[in-house]
Motif scaffolding. Structure first.
Motif, PDB file in Angstrom:
ATOM      1  N   ARG A 100       0.841  -1.188   0.000  1.00 24.11           N
ATOM      2  CA  ARG A 100       0.000   0.000   0.000  1.00 24.11           C
ATOM      3  C   ARG A 100       0.884   1.248   0.000  1.00 24.11           C
ATOM      4  O   ARG A 100       1.981   1.251   0.567  1.00 24.11           O
ATOM      5  CB  ARG A 100      -0.916   0.002   1.216  1.00 24.11           C
ATOM      6  CG  ARG A 100      -1.814  -1.225   1.279  1.00 24.11           C
ATOM      7  CD  ARG A 100      -2.703  -1.207   2.503  1.00 24.11           C
ATOM      8  NE  ARG A 100      -3.683  -0.119   2.468  1.00 24.11           N
ATOM      9  CZ  ARG A 100      -4.618   0.058   3.395  1.00 24.11           C
ATOM     10  NH1 ARG A 100      -4.681  -0.749   4.431  1.00 24.11           N
ATOM     11  NH2 ARG A 100      -5.472   1.061   3.297  1.00 24.11           N
ATOM     12  N   PHE A 101       0.366   2.293  -0.608  1.00 25.82           N
ATOM     13  CA  PHE A 101       1.099   3.548  -0.641  1.00 25.82           C
ATOM     14  C   PHE A 101       0.989   4.249   0.710  1.00 25.82           C
ATOM     15  O   PHE A 101      -0.029   4.193   1.381  1.00 25.82           O
ATOM     16  CB  PHE A 101       0.565   4.463  -1.744  1.00 25.82           C
ATOM     17  CG  PHE A 101       0.909   3.993  -3.127  1.00 25.82           C
ATOM     18  CD1 PHE A 101      -0.055   3.427  -3.939  1.00 25.82           C
ATOM     19  CD2 PHE A 101       2.201   4.109  -3.606  1.00 25.82           C
ATOM     20  CE1 PHE A 101       0.256   2.992  -5.217  1.00 25.82           C
ATOM     21  CE2 PHE A 101       2.530   3.667  -4.877  1.00 25.82           C
ATOM     22  CZ  PHE A 101       1.551   3.101  -5.681  1.00 25.82           C
ATOM     23  N   GLY A 102       2.069   4.933   1.059  1.00 23.45           N
ATOM     24  CA  GLY A 102       2.066   5.699   2.290  1.00 23.45           C
ATOM     25  C   GLY A 102       2.983   6.889   2.162  1.00 23.45           C
ATOM     26  O   GLY A 102       3.604   7.110   1.115  1.00 23.45           O
ATOM     27  N   ASP A 103       3.045   7.685   3.234  1.00 26.64           N
ATOM     28  CA  ASP A 103       3.897   8.869   3.251  1.00 26.64           C
ATOM     29  C   ASP A 103       5.186   8.588   3.993  1.00 26.64           C
ATOM     30  O   ASP A 103       5.188   7.869   4.994  1.00 26.64           O
ATOM     31  CB  ASP A 103       3.176  10.033   3.939  1.00 26.64           C
ATOM     32  CG  ASP A 103       1.933  10.458   3.186  1.00 26.64           C
ATOM     33  OD1 ASP A 103       1.063  11.114   3.786  1.00 26.64           O
ATOM     34  OD2 ASP A 103       1.831  10.137   1.985  1.00 26.64           O
ATOM     35  N   LEU A 104       6.251   9.187   3.513  1.00 29.06           N
ATOM     36  CA  LEU A 104       7.544   9.092   4.186  1.00 29.06           C
ATOM     37  C   LEU A 104       8.140  10.488   4.258  1.00 29.06           C
ATOM     38  O   LEU A 104       8.320  11.146   3.224  1.00 29.06           O
ATOM     39  CB  LEU A 104       8.482   8.156   3.428  1.00 29.06           C
ATOM     40  CG  LEU A 104       9.899   8.020   4.003  1.00 29.06           C
ATOM     41  CD1 LEU A 104       9.833   7.329   5.373  1.00 29.06           C
ATOM     42  CD2 LEU A 104      10.803   7.240   3.055  1.00 29.06           C
ATOM     43  N   GLU A 105       8.449  10.940   5.471  1.00 29.35           N
ATOM     44  CA  GLU A 105       9.078  12.242   5.634  1.00 29.35           C
ATOM     45  C   GLU A 105      10.588  12.073   5.663  1.00 29.35           C
ATOM     46  O   GLU A 105      11.120  11.262   6.414  1.00 29.35           O
ATOM     47  CB  GLU A 105       8.609  12.933   6.913  1.00 29.35           C
ATOM     48  CG  GLU A 105       9.056  14.371   7.020  1.00 29.35           C
ATOM     49  CD  GLU A 105       8.297  15.142   8.092  1.00 29.35           C
ATOM     50  OE1 GLU A 105       7.571  14.487   8.871  1.00 29.35           O
ATOM     51  OE2 GLU A 105       8.412  16.371   8.143  1.00 29.35           O
ATOM     52  N   VAL A 106      11.256  12.848   4.833  1.00 23.61           N
ATOM     53  CA  VAL A 106      12.702  12.723   4.668  1.00 23.61           C
ATOM     54  C   VAL A 106      13.347  14.085   4.881  1.00 23.61           C
ATOM     55  O   VAL A 106      12.799  15.115   4.484  1.00 23.61           O
ATOM     56  CB  VAL A 106      13.045  12.188   3.262  1.00 23.61           C
ATOM     57  CG1 VAL A 106      14.542  11.987   3.120  1.00 23.61           C
ATOM     58  CG2 VAL A 106      12.319  10.889   2.989  1.00 23.61           C
ATOM     59  N   TRP A 107      14.546  14.058   5.498  1.00 23.12           N
ATOM     60  CA  TRP A 107      15.325  15.264   5.743  1.00 23.12           C
ATOM     61  C   TRP A 107      16.651  15.194   5.002  1.00 23.12           C
ATOM     62  O   TRP A 107      17.238  14.114   4.877  1.00 23.12           O
ATOM     63  CB  TRP A 107      15.597  15.440   7.229  1.00 23.12           C
ATOM     64  CG  TRP A 107      14.396  15.784   8.031  1.00 23.12           C
ATOM     65  CD1 TRP A 107      13.519  14.918   8.624  1.00 23.12           C
ATOM     66  CD2 TRP A 107      13.918  17.100   8.339  1.00 23.12           C
ATOM     67  NE1 TRP A 107      12.537  15.615   9.276  1.00 23.12           N
ATOM     68  CE2 TRP A 107      12.753  16.953   9.116  1.00 23.12           C
ATOM     69  CE3 TRP A 107      14.364  18.389   8.034  1.00 23.12           C
ATOM     70  CZ2 TRP A 107      12.020  18.048   9.596  1.00 23.12           C
ATOM     71  CZ3 TRP A 107      13.647  19.481   8.502  1.00 23.12           C
ATOM     72  CH2 TRP A 107      12.491  19.299   9.271  1.00 23.12           C
ATOM     73  N   GLY A 108      17.117  16.347   4.558  1.00 21.02           N
ATOM     74  CA  GLY A 108      18.456  16.434   3.998  1.00 21.02           C
ATOM     75  C   GLY A 108      19.484  16.515   5.101  1.00 21.02           C
ATOM     76  O   GLY A 108      19.158  16.575   6.284  1.00 21.02           O
ATOM     77  N   GLN A 109      20.760  16.530   4.694  1.00 19.75           N
ATOM     78  CA  GLN A 109      21.848  16.510   5.664  1.00 19.75           C
ATOM     79  C   GLN A 109      22.167  17.884   6.220  1.00 19.75           C
ATOM     80  O   GLN A 109      22.881  18.005   7.218  1.00 19.75           O
ATOM     81  CB  GLN A 109      23.112  15.914   5.013  1.00 19.75           C
ATOM     82  CG  GLN A 109      23.904  16.873   4.133  1.00 19.75           C
ATOM     83  CD  GLN A 109      23.282  17.112   2.765  1.00 19.75           C
ATOM     84  OE1 GLN A 109      22.222  16.563   2.435  1.00 19.75           O
ATOM     85  NE2 GLN A 109      23.944  17.920   1.950  1.00 19.75           N
ATOM     86  N   GLY A 110      21.637  18.919   5.589  1.00 17.88           N
ATOM     87  CA  GLY A 110      21.867  20.277   6.051  1.00 17.88           C
ATOM     88  C   GLY A 110      22.984  20.959   5.292  1.00 17.88           C
ATOM     89  O   GLY A 110      23.965  20.326   4.896  1.00 17.88           O
ATOM     90  N   THR A 111      22.824  22.262   5.102  1.00 17.74           N
ATOM     91  CA  THR A 111      23.866  23.066   4.467  1.00 17.74           C
ATOM     92  C   THR A 111      23.996  24.372   5.237  1.00 17.74           C
ATOM     93  O   THR A 111      22.998  24.999   5.607  1.00 17.74           O
ATOM     94  CB  THR A 111      23.543  23.318   2.974  1.00 17.74           C
ATOM     95  OG1 THR A 111      24.622  24.020   2.359  1.00 17.74           O
ATOM     96  CG2 THR A 111      22.269  24.137   2.798  1.00 17.74           C
TER      97      THR A 111
END
Length: 124
Positions: free
Chosen positions: A107-118
């Protein structure tokens, strides 16, 4: 595995400009909301600007009129154009995205992702 890769940070004088970029990669089926957050030393992470998949934008008050968030859905990239930078803008800037992924149940779902920062440094 999905990831966000940021670029564009650096040192700029007060009143100068920088453009941050953040590209999403990996296996996912869509991108919902994207945004930029920042965290200064000794302070909590705060939202700077967000943009929905339809292009609706929101900014923190201190960014209005100086920063512009935009996205290129074809390139899976979000940008933050920052003009008239001030010393109080100095922080580590993080990209954030809500991705549509296929879960292990099929099933499709949401995934919250963060970058490493700059890091953005505003100093004369």
């Amino acid at each position: 595995q999905v990831q966000l890769v940021e670029s564009g940070g650096g040192l700029v004088q007060p009143g100068g400009s920088l453009r941050l970029s953040c590209a999403a990669s990996g296996e996912f089926f869509g991108i919902n909301r994207m945004g930029w957050y920042r965290q200064a030393p000794g302070k909590e992470r705060e939202v700077v600007a967000t943009i929905t998949s339809g292009g609706t934008t929101n900014y923190r008050d201190s960014a209005k009129g100086r920063f512009t968030i935009s996205r290129d859905n074809g390139k899976k990239t979000v940008y933050l154009q920052m003009n008239n930078l001030k010393p109080e803008d100095m922080a580590v800037y993080y990209c954030n995205a809500n991705l549509v992924v296929l879960g292990t149940t099929g099933r499709f779902g949401d995934l919250e992702v963060w970058g490493q920062g700059t890091l953005v440094t505003v100093s004369s």
